[in-house]
Write a protein that holds these residues in place. Sequence first.
Motif, PDB file in Angstrom:
ATOM      1  N   ILE A 197       0.847  -1.200   0.000  1.00 22.39           N
ATOM      2  CA  ILE A 197       0.000   0.000   0.000  1.00 22.39           C
ATOM      3  C   ILE A 197       0.881   1.248   0.000  1.00 22.39           C
ATOM      4  O   ILE A 197       0.666   2.177  -0.790  1.00 22.39           O
ATOM      5  CB  ILE A 197      -0.957  -0.002   1.219  1.00 22.39           C
ATOM      6  N   LYS A 198       1.898   1.217   0.857  1.00 16.03           N
ATOM      7  CA  LYS A 198       2.788   2.396   0.948  1.00 16.03           C
ATOM      8  C   LYS A 198       3.455   2.680  -0.388  1.00 16.03           C
ATOM      9  O   LYS A 198       3.548   3.827  -0.815  1.00 16.03           O
ATOM     10  CB  LYS A 198       3.886   2.131   1.983  1.00 16.03           C
ATOM     11  N   SER A 199       3.925   1.620  -1.059  1.00 15.83           N
ATOM     12  CA  SER A 199       4.657   1.896  -2.297  1.00 15.83           C
ATOM     13  C   SER A 199       3.729   2.437  -3.372  1.00 15.83           C
ATOM     14  O   SER A 199       4.150   3.249  -4.196  1.00 15.83           O
ATOM     15  CB  SER A 199       5.466   0.689  -2.775  1.00 15.83           C
ATOM     16  N   ILE A 200       2.450   2.048  -3.339  1.00 15.21           N
ATOM     17  CA  ILE A 200       1.502   2.641  -4.302  1.00 15.21           C
ATOM     18  C   ILE A 200       1.267   4.112  -3.941  1.00 15.21           C
ATOM     19  O   ILE A 200       1.266   4.998  -4.793  1.00 15.21           O
ATOM     20  CB  ILE A 200       0.173   1.858  -4.314  1.00 15.21           C
ATOM     21  N   LEU A 201       1.122   4.358  -2.640  1.00 18.54           N
ATOM     22  CA  LEU A 201       0.854   5.738  -2.211  1.00 18.54           C
ATOM     23  C   LEU A 201       2.054   6.659  -2.441  1.00 18.54           C
ATOM     24  O   LEU A 201       1.889   7.861  -2.639  1.00 18.54           O
ATOM     25  CB  LEU A 201       0.464   5.767  -0.729  1.00 18.54           C
ATOM     26  N   GLU A 202       3.243   6.064  -2.396  1.00 12.56           N
ATOM     27  CA  GLU A 202       4.435   6.896  -2.560  1.00 12.56           C
ATOM     28  C   GLU A 202       4.859   7.050  -4.016  1.00 12.56           C
ATOM     29  O   GLU A 202       5.851   7.707  -4.321  1.00 12.56           O
ATOM     30  CB  GLU A 202       5.591   6.307  -1.737  1.00 12.56           C
ATOM     31  N   ALA A 203       4.105   6.430  -4.934  1.00 14.45           N
ATOM     32  CA  ALA A 203       4.443   6.543  -6.361  1.00 14.45           C
ATOM     33  C   ALA A 203       4.352   8.011  -6.787  1.00 14.45           C
ATOM     34  O   ALA A 203       3.536   8.767  -6.235  1.00 14.45           O
ATOM     35  CB  ALA A 203       3.485   5.688  -7.176  1.00 14.45           C
ATOM     36  N   PRO A 204       5.156   8.423  -7.763  1.00 11.29           N
ATOM     37  CA  PRO A 204       5.263   9.843  -8.107  1.00 11.29           C
ATOM     38  C   PRO A 204       3.924  10.542  -8.372  1.00 11.29           C
ATOM     39  O   PRO A 204       3.730  11.670  -7.960  1.00 11.29           O
ATOM     40  CB  PRO A 204       6.119   9.838  -9.380  1.00 11.29           C
ATOM     41  N   GLN A 205       2.947   9.825  -8.999  1.00  9.45           N
ATOM     42  CA  GLN A 205       1.708  10.537  -9.354  1.00  9.45           C
ATOM     43  C   GLN A 205       0.908  10.974  -8.136  1.00  9.45           C
ATOM     44  O   GLN A 205       0.008  11.800  -8.241  1.00  9.45           O
ATOM     45  CB  GLN A 205       0.822   9.708 -10.298  1.00  9.45           C
ATOM     46  N   SER A 206       1.244  10.389  -6.956  1.00 11.20           N
ATOM     47  CA  SER A 206       0.448  10.772  -5.796  1.00 11.20           C
ATOM     48  C   SER A 206       1.113  11.862  -4.956  1.00 11.20           C
ATOM     49  O   SER A 206       0.660  12.164  -3.859  1.00 11.20           O
ATOM     50  CB  SER A 206       0.174   9.538  -4.937  1.00 11.20           C
ATOM     51  N   TYR A 207       2.171  12.457  -5.485  1.00  8.08           N
ATOM     52  CA  TYR A 207       2.832  13.499  -4.700  1.00  8.08           C
ATOM     53  C   TYR A 207       1.977  14.745  -4.532  1.00  8.08           C
ATOM     54  O   TYR A 207       1.972  15.394  -3.510  1.00  8.08           O
ATOM     55  CB  TYR A 207       4.160  13.887  -5.354  1.00  8.08           C
ATOM     56  N   GLU A 208       1.231  15.072  -5.593  1.00  7.19           N
ATOM     57  CA  GLU A 208       0.465  16.321  -5.542  1.00  7.19           C
ATOM     58  C   GLU A 208      -0.975  16.068  -5.913  1.00  7.19           C
ATOM     59  O   GLU A 208      -1.276  15.175  -6.695  1.00  7.19           O
ATOM     60  CB  GLU A 208       1.065  17.328  -6.542  1.00  7.19           C
ATOM     61  N   ASN A 209      -1.892  16.852  -5.361  1.00  6.57           N
ATOM     62  CA  ASN A 209      -3.283  16.719  -5.759  1.00  6.57           C
ATOM     63  C   ASN A 209      -3.578  17.672  -6.923  1.00  6.57           C
ATOM     64  O   ASN A 209      -2.673  18.340  -7.430  1.00  6.57           O
ATOM     65  CB  ASN A 209      -4.210  16.961  -4.575  1.00  6.57           C
ATOM     66  N   GLU A 210      -4.873  17.723  -7.319  1.00  8.57           N
ATOM     67  CA  GLU A 210      -5.234  18.543  -8.485  1.00  8.57           C
ATOM     68  C   GLU A 210      -4.828  19.999  -8.317  1.00  8.57           C
ATOM     69  O   GLU A 210      -4.508  20.696  -9.272  1.00  8.57           O
ATOM     70  CB  GLU A 210      -6.749  18.463  -8.722  1.00  8.57           C
ATOM     71  N   ASN A 211      -4.832  20.504  -7.067  1.00  5.15           N
ATOM     72  CA  ASN A 211      -4.473  21.918  -6.834  1.00  5.15           C
ATOM     73  C   ASN A 211      -2.972  22.099  -6.612  1.00  5.15           C
ATOM     74  O   ASN A 211      -2.528  23.106  -6.084  1.00  5.15           O
ATOM     75  CB  ASN A 211      -5.205  22.460  -5.595  1.00  5.15           C
ATOM     76  N   LYS A 212      -2.216  21.044  -6.957  1.00  5.08           N
ATOM     77  CA  LYS A 212      -0.751  21.076  -6.836  1.00  5.08           C
ATOM     78  C   LYS A 212      -0.286  21.184  -5.383  1.00  5.08           C
ATOM     79  O   LYS A 212       0.802  21.644  -5.088  1.00  5.08           O
ATOM     80  CB  LYS A 212      -0.127  22.235  -7.655  1.00  5.08           C
ATOM     81  N   LYS A 213      -1.166  20.795  -4.453  1.00  4.82           N
ATOM     82  CA  LYS A 213      -0.732  20.803  -3.046  1.00  4.82           C
ATOM     83  C   LYS A 213      -0.112  19.448  -2.764  1.00  4.82           C
ATOM     84  O   LYS A 213      -0.610  18.413  -3.220  1.00  4.82           O
ATOM     85  CB  LYS A 213      -1.952  20.988  -2.143  1.00  4.82           C
TER      86      LYS A 213
END
Length: 478
Positions: free
Chosen positions: A142-158
């Motif tokens: 689960i952690k490695s999926i969450l830490e994948a690059p696409q999950s670094y930022e949300n739609e508002n770039k936060k």
Amino acid sequence: MEIKNICCIGAGYVGGPTMSVIADKCPNIQVEVVDLDESRIKKWNDDDLDNLPIYEPGLSEIVARCRGKNLHFSTLIKEKIKTADIIFISVNTPTKKKGLGAGKASDLKYVEACARQVSKYAENHTIIVEKSTLPVKTAEVIKSILEAPQSYENENKKRKSFDVLSNPEFLAEGTAINDLVDPDRILIGGENDKAIEALSNIYNQWVPRNKILHTNIWSSELAKLTANAFLAQRISSINSIGVICEATGADVREVSRAIGLDSRIGSKFLHSGPGFGGSCFKKDILNLVYLSNYFNLPEVANFWESVVHLNTWHQHRISELVVKKLFGTVSNKKISILGFAFKANTNDTRESAAINICKDLIEEGAELIIHDPKVNNREIALALGIESNFSQKKINGNNVSEIEGSWNSCEDFYDSFHNADAALILTEWQEYSNIDWQIASQRMRSPAWVFDSRSIVDPNEVKNANLKLWRIGDGSTL
Ligand code: NAD
Ligand code: UGA
């Protein structure tokens, strides 16, 4: 960290009751239960509380109190992930049917799908809680999926961030509400103290601190598998002793009582029955077997696998015994089946002992009339993988013998006794312990048998009604 919004992914036997109790105990928290299954969500939102998708004593009262206030059921997965401070993953983790580890390892595709959805839609900081029963080290996946690059930022770039905790559920179906309201312990495994504290604070609204146990994440995952393996092992152990009782004239109820009074052994989970069912015991032990083999520990794997083997053998043993007692054949004989759920007080039929036993008897040509107060005809057909085919028989009129082996269900169990050669009790529903065996006997075809796999009948009442009796683990009824 103050938790205001909870999202639970999976509105099943765990997600539904667990979140209902959290909502009831924590009025200041909004609890959103989401699921892909629209029909299940529709049932959770049904005005008629008898139509909830899960039958669990005490559940409908809680849903009535909280639903629409701080407890909500929907298919709005994306939206509710977005607003959640904490997300419980309560999806199913069945045994893999094909591919690597088939037949033993857990299929993590639903958990992985959840992790990907969370990684995509979550905003800011979110705590992810493994509520499903998972193989050791799943938190890492689960952690490695969450830490994948696409999950670094949300739609508002936060920037977004996550903590993963393991918080396995120990409720048993049929007593789920009580188990949740007054648990033996709450287990939380994790690394981040703040996240652990935030989750502990939710439970601490009604569970005393000394019952909230903190461990590392791997111990927590393994403890859940181990608890189920130990419980199931006790059932296989006592069922194996029951067979010895039948061979020697001993009585398994007396043996259980005698050993259960030893405080080191304890009296629970020593009831001999038709073999354990339910969605988890077999799956979780097989998971442990897979894990042991993976780490090249074949002796450990074989030890645990024998618990499942004994259980399966025991279920088939009961159907064989019924055939033997009915003069070696049940072809075109009517048998009343009392109970189809895997235990009393639930509508769940997953892995119920009734499935193997009924299938065996149908295969032998019997005509089964199945009664269960909470399981309907459709659910029985799905569980057996066989449509109810009485109507077909009636259409064929005299050609009954051409279609050997069939089943139908009935609403009133007294109807199942008409011309029956035997009644087989498979689930310990309270109403079966009050059966008037004199009435049953008048309707049955003599010599008729009562097979009690749950030890719920009064042996004298059955015998006084001129019925033959077999009880599980009772050497005197052989
Ligand atoms: P269940 O099948 O009743 O419910 C799971 C739900 O998850 C289903 O409604 C399904 O539609 C939904 N789901 C699956 N993937 C989804 C996704 N990606 N997004 C949204 N919804 C999704 O299962 P259950 O009996 O509640 O068990 C859940 C977990 O809890 C399992 O790991 C089980 O081992 C564990 N557990 C079960 C019990 C029990 O008594 N049933 C007790 C303790 C632990
Ligand atoms: C079991 C565990 O008891 C829960 O702690 C756990 O959370 C859950 O599995 C899970 O992980 O899913 P459950 O399967 O709902 O709960 O019900 P149990 O009461 O454990 O019964 C399981 C099976 O064992 C049933 O078929 C029951 O009839 C049988 N059983 C139980 C016996 O044959 N004898 C007993 O003494 C006790």
